[in-house]
Design a protein around this motif. Structure first.
Motif: not given
Length: 411
Positions: A267-274
């Motif tokens: 979840m944290i990775d996806r937020l960083r890509i966003a």
């Protein structure tokens, strides 16, 4: 001599000194024209008057401060009144029970069953010296409004320019270029956002209205909270259809990984890509909005020795990820997220501050000793560039796995 007389005398002296300075200035102008310089006498007189003027201004400031303290009961700076105090101290509310004109409206800045003095309603609160009364559900803090810049409007709709795209062709050029300098392109679209009215009301008995402490508590608590809770949902996910605000999440750009390869995506990775997706749209993201469920999932991430990575149960920690504040709100559905440049990509508009209207001329209120208490506000929202916001979900990613508390051994 009292303080008011002292201030009056100082103002009179200031006027006299100002007139003298003006007269000397006219004389100085004549001397400069005639002799190209000021006489020593004129210069000394002006210097003396300027010093005297400064002393008088200092005395005036001191006297005004003393007067302000006396008017405030001899205390420090005047305390800012709460919304409830503004209402209950209004003359219209104080005289409401002898007022036969109908409605009373009080502007305050921000309740379905009737509230009465019966035991099943507000009666417990009216018992003298009773410590316990209504146990209201806890209120959550609302933060989404704080992420936005806010302005004021005097219209029922806001016409604005929406940026659709920007092509940056800036380049180095010669001192005397033979070809035209490069041209960049910005595409705009004229759009319009409505100003929405958000309102709700309760009925209460005249006896409760006389119970000032209860009325103040309800205005400060339940009325304001209910209104702002709906505002939160509208700003975030308003449909834009009919009377609804066109919310930020509704207009945001869908999440799309621009090509970053992530191993064991969380979840944290996806937020960083966003956040990266917002940056590639020429904006700097300054906030993340999550469901409280998803934020709890992230906060509970632990190392292999069960140490929390993002929070400490024994102290306070400001919610944040990747250097951006996290807003956890129930207005966001679980498994969804929103990141964006809230300060630059959108703006909120206040048309009418939250206000309270109390009236006994609603249906059969007058013959039943009841009053209707209405709370409402008018707000709008403009999203200048949807690409400044990215919305998505956590489908396909694993919950934040335990992280190693020690670095891996080198091979």
């Amino acid at each position: 001599m009292n303080v008011e007389q002292q201030i009056e005398q100082i103002n009179a002296s200031l006027t006299k000194v100002s007139d003298q300075i003006k007269a000397h200035a006219e004389r100085a102008e004549k001397e400069i024209k005639a002799h190209a310089q000021l006489s020593d006498e004129t210069k000394a007189s002006v210097d003396k008057l300027l010093v005297e003027q400064g002393d008088l201004k200092a005395q005036l400031r001191a006297a005004e401060q003393v007067l302000a303290k006396l008017q405030n009961g001899g205390g420090g700076p005047e305390r800012v009144k709460s919304l409830g105090e503004i209402v209950v101290e209004a003359d219209a509310i104080k005289n409401f029970n002898t007022n036969t004109q109908g409605a009373v409206s009080v502007k305050v800045g921000s309740i379905h069953a009737a509230i009465t003095s019966g035991g099943a309603s507000a009666g417990d609160l009216i018992v003298p010296q009773r410590v316990a009364g209504i146990i209201a559900p806890p209120d959550q803090r609302l933060f989404l409004r704080d992420l936005l810049n806010w302005g004021r409007t005097t219209s029922n709709s806001i016409e604005y320019v929406r940026e659709e795209g920007f092509t940056n062709n800036a380049d180095v050029v010669a001192e005397n270029p033979s070809n035209p300098k490069p041209e960049s392109d910005i595409t705009f679209e004229l759009d319009q956002a409505p100003v929405a009215t958000i309102a709700h009301w309760i009925r209460a008995s005249k006896q409760v209205l006389q119970d000032v402490a209860m009325l103040e508590a309800y205005i400060n608590g339940r009325l304001t909270y209910g209104l702002k809770l709906k505002e939160e949902a509208q700003l975030l996910k308003g449909s834009g259809v009919g009377l609804n605000i066109n919310g930020i999440y509704t207009q945001a750009t869908a999440y799309a990984n621009p090509g970053v390869v992530v191993q064991n995506e969380t979840m944290i990775d996806r937020l960083r890509i966003a956040l990266l997706q917002v940056e590639l749209a020429e904006y700097a993201a300054d906030g993340i909005v999550l469901s409280p469920i998803d934020w709890a999932q992230i906060e509970l991430t632990k190392t292999t020795d069960n140490a929390y990575l993002f929070a400490t149960p024994r102290g306070l920690a400001v919610p944040g990820l990747w250097g951006r504040p996290v807003v956890a709100t129930k207005a966001m559905d679980a498994d969804d997220f929103l990141v964006g440049a809230f300060r630059m990509g959108a703006q909120g508009w206040d048309r009418e501050d939250a206000n309270i209207t109390v009236s006994n001329q609603d249906r059969d209120n007058f013959v039943k000793n009841m009053v209707t208490i209405l709370c409402e506000e008018r707000v709008g929202l403009t999203v200048f560039r949807p690409e400044a916001f990215v919305k998505g979900d956590f489908d396909g990613v694993q919950p934040t796995p335990p992280a190693s508390s020690t670095p891996p051994a080198s091979s």
